[in-house]
Design a protein around this motif. Sequence first.
Motif, PDB file in Angstrom:
ATOM      1  N   LEU A 148       0.794  -1.231   0.000  1.00 25.21           N
ATOM      2  CA  LEU A 148       0.000   0.000   0.000  1.00 25.21           C
ATOM      3  C   LEU A 148       0.825   1.280   0.000  1.00 25.21           C
ATOM      4  N   ILE A 149       2.132   1.174   0.203  1.00 23.64           N
ATOM      5  CA  ILE A 149       2.976   2.372   0.249  1.00 23.64           C
ATOM      6  C   ILE A 149       3.822   2.444  -1.016  1.00 23.64           C
ATOM      7  N   SER A 150       3.875   3.620  -1.609  1.00 24.74           N
ATOM      8  CA  SER A 150       4.675   3.806  -2.821  1.00 24.74           C
ATOM      9  C   SER A 150       5.155   5.250  -2.883  1.00 24.74           C
ATOM     10  N   VAL A 151       6.217   5.465  -3.623  1.00 24.93           N
ATOM     11  CA  VAL A 151       6.688   6.833  -3.846  1.00 24.93           C
ATOM     12  C   VAL A 151       5.896   7.502  -4.971  1.00 24.93           C
ATOM     13  N   ASP A 152       5.064   6.729  -5.678  1.00 22.66           N
ATOM     14  CA  ASP A 152       4.237   7.294  -6.753  1.00 22.66           C
ATOM     15  C   ASP A 152       3.195   8.247  -6.171  1.00 22.66           C
ATOM     16  N   SER A 153       2.951   9.345  -6.850  1.00 17.52           N
ATOM     17  CA  SER A 153       1.969  10.317  -6.379  1.00 17.52           C
ATOM     18  C   SER A 153       0.560   9.755  -6.492  1.00 17.52           C
ATOM     19  N   ASN A 154      -0.264  10.020  -5.463  1.00 15.47           N
ATOM     20  CA  ASN A 154      -1.660   9.547  -5.414  1.00 15.47           C
ATOM     21  C   ASN A 154      -1.763   8.036  -5.589  1.00 15.47           C
ATOM     22  N   TYR A 155      -0.829   7.301  -4.988  1.00 17.87           N
ATOM     23  CA  TYR A 155      -0.884   5.832  -5.028  1.00 17.87           C
ATOM     24  C   TYR A 155      -2.117   5.346  -4.269  1.00 17.87           C
ATOM     25  N   THR A 156      -2.497   6.048  -3.204  1.00 14.97           N
ATOM     26  CA  THR A 156      -3.716   5.712  -2.458  1.00 14.97           C
ATOM     27  C   THR A 156      -4.899   6.350  -3.170  1.00 14.97           C
ATOM     28  N   ARG A 157      -5.729   5.519  -3.778  1.00 13.30           N
ATOM     29  CA  ARG A 157      -6.839   6.021  -4.584  1.00 13.30           C
ATOM     30  C   ARG A 157      -8.192   5.651  -4.009  1.00 13.30           C
ATOM     31  N   GLU A 158      -8.197   5.099  -2.813  1.00 12.20           N
ATOM     32  CA  GLU A 158      -9.441   4.748  -2.150  1.00 12.20           C
ATOM     33  C   GLU A 158      -9.384   5.254  -0.717  1.00 12.20           C
ATOM     34  N   ILE A 159     -10.542   5.536  -0.177  1.00 12.41           N
ATOM     35  CA  ILE A 159     -10.617   5.866   1.242  1.00 12.41           C
ATOM     36  C   ILE A 159     -10.624   4.547   1.996  1.00 12.41           C
ATOM     37  N   GLN A 160      -9.629   4.332   2.821  1.00  9.83           N
ATOM     38  CA  GLN A 160      -9.505   3.063   3.537  1.00  9.83           C
ATOM     39  C   GLN A 160      -9.300   3.353   5.019  1.00  9.83           C
ATOM     40  N   SER A 161      -9.925   2.517   5.838  1.00 10.40           N
ATOM     41  CA  SER A 161      -9.861   2.780   7.273  1.00 10.40           C
ATOM     42  C   SER A 161      -9.575   1.504   8.050  1.00 10.40           C
ATOM     43  N   ILE A 162      -9.045   1.703   9.243  1.00  8.52           N
ATOM     44  CA  ILE A 162      -8.750   0.594  10.156  1.00  8.52           C
ATOM     45  C   ILE A 162      -9.424   0.899  11.491  1.00  8.52           C
ATOM     46  N   LYS A 163     -10.211  -0.070  11.969  1.00  6.64           N
ATOM     47  CA  LYS A 163     -10.836   0.080  13.281  1.00  6.64           C
ATOM     48  C   LYS A 163      -9.924  -0.516  14.332  1.00  6.64           C
ATOM     49  N   MET A 164      -9.794   0.197  15.443  1.00  7.50           N
ATOM     50  CA  MET A 164      -8.930  -0.307  16.514  1.00  7.50           C
ATOM     51  C   MET A 164      -9.530   0.035  17.863  1.00  7.50           C
ATOM     52  N   GLU A 165      -9.119  -0.736  18.859  1.00  5.44           N
ATOM     53  CA  GLU A 165      -9.526  -0.464  20.229  1.00  5.44           C
ATOM     54  C   GLU A 165      -8.319   0.051  20.990  1.00  5.44           C
ATOM     55  N   ILE A 166      -8.500   1.177  21.663  1.00  4.72           N
ATOM     56  CA  ILE A 166      -7.406   1.777  22.411  1.00  4.72           C
ATOM     57  C   ILE A 166      -7.652   1.532  23.896  1.00  4.72           C
ATOM     58  N   PRO A 167      -6.731   0.844  24.578  1.00  6.46           N
ATOM     59  CA  PRO A 167      -6.923   0.604  26.006  1.00  6.46           C
ATOM     60  C   PRO A 167      -6.833   1.900  26.807  1.00  6.46           C
ATOM     61  N   VAL A 168      -7.844   2.109  27.632  1.00 11.79           N
ATOM     62  CA  VAL A 168      -7.871   3.270  28.528  1.00 11.79           C
ATOM     63  C   VAL A 168      -8.241   2.761  29.915  1.00 11.79           C
ATOM     64  N   GLY A 169      -7.234   2.653  30.781  1.00 11.29           N
ATOM     65  CA  GLY A 169      -7.491   2.076  32.096  1.00 11.29           C
ATOM     66  C   GLY A 169      -7.935   0.632  31.947  1.00 11.29           C
ATOM     67  N   LYS A 170      -9.101   0.323  32.517  1.00 13.67           N
ATOM     68  CA  LYS A 170      -9.616  -1.039  32.453  1.00 13.67           C
ATOM     69  C   LYS A 170     -10.626  -1.225  31.312  1.00 13.67           C
ATOM     70  N   SER A 171     -10.800  -0.214  30.497  1.00 11.08           N
ATOM     71  CA  SER A 171     -11.752  -0.324  29.390  1.00 11.08           C
ATOM     72  C   SER A 171     -11.055   0.010  28.063  1.00 11.08           C
ATOM     73  N   PHE A 172     -11.851   0.080  27.009  1.00 14.27           N
ATOM     74  CA  PHE A 172     -11.312   0.386  25.684  1.00 14.27           C
ATOM     75  C   PHE A 172     -12.144   1.484  25.030  1.00 14.27           C
ATOM     76  N   LYS A 173     -11.484   2.267  24.205  1.00 18.05           N
ATOM     77  CA  LYS A 173     -12.197   3.217  23.358  1.00 18.05           C
ATOM     78  C   LYS A 173     -11.971   2.799  21.905  1.00 18.05           C
ATOM     79  N   GLU A 174     -13.021   2.917  21.096  1.00 17.98           N
ATOM     80  CA  GLU A 174     -12.934   2.509  19.699  1.00 17.98           C
ATOM     81  C   GLU A 174     -12.594   3.700  18.807  1.00 17.98           C
ATOM     82  N   LEU A 175     -11.707   3.446  17.876  1.00 14.87           N
ATOM     83  CA  LEU A 175     -11.285   4.484  16.935  1.00 14.87           C
ATOM     84  C   LEU A 175     -11.254   3.913  15.532  1.00 14.87           C
TER      85      LEU A 175
END
Length: 201
Positions: free
Chosen positions: A55-82
Amino acid sequence: MSECLVTGLPNVGKTCFVINFAEYMGLKELKFNVRQTAGYTSITTFSPVEARRKLISVDSNYTREIQSIKMEIPVGKSFKELNIIDSCGLSSGINPDEEVRLAMAKTIRLLRESKMVLHIIDITNIRTTSDEVLFPVDKLIMDYASLEKNYAVLVNKMDLSSSYTNLEVLREKIRDKIIIPISALYQTGFKEVKKLVLSYV
């Protein structure tokens, strides 16, 4: 779930940042969600190594789609979703490639909709000899997002020579914004980014 848009000019390191930040947050598998024109969402899973290779390139505008990653971030004893969103690089003028133009339009729409924006700037590309240190597109993003959003500038490529001199020039010009120096490639500055993101989610 909180959403965070990563935006900026082409080739500033947005995709590299998203992949390496997800890895820094502990993800061993990166599930890239891509909203397709037909209306469904496709999911492609990579290891961080595979994602960097494909997914990484030195070519300009190599990323041509909106792409996302869901993750859980630990906060104390719980999690927040991002949901962290990688976007197509924005540039001035009319790009001759229709696919890139469509991806830019989607990025602009997300810029309006997102409550959290991380604006990546390539520190080697700032204009140190000009009164206006930022390129026009960067200035437009900053002027809009810093007023309307939870906003910060991630100054990338701090691992390269002359970066610290340029960083001081940039800080002098935009004193009122949150600036975090990073190297997306080497995952430096990510502790500060995590702390900031946690304050927003």
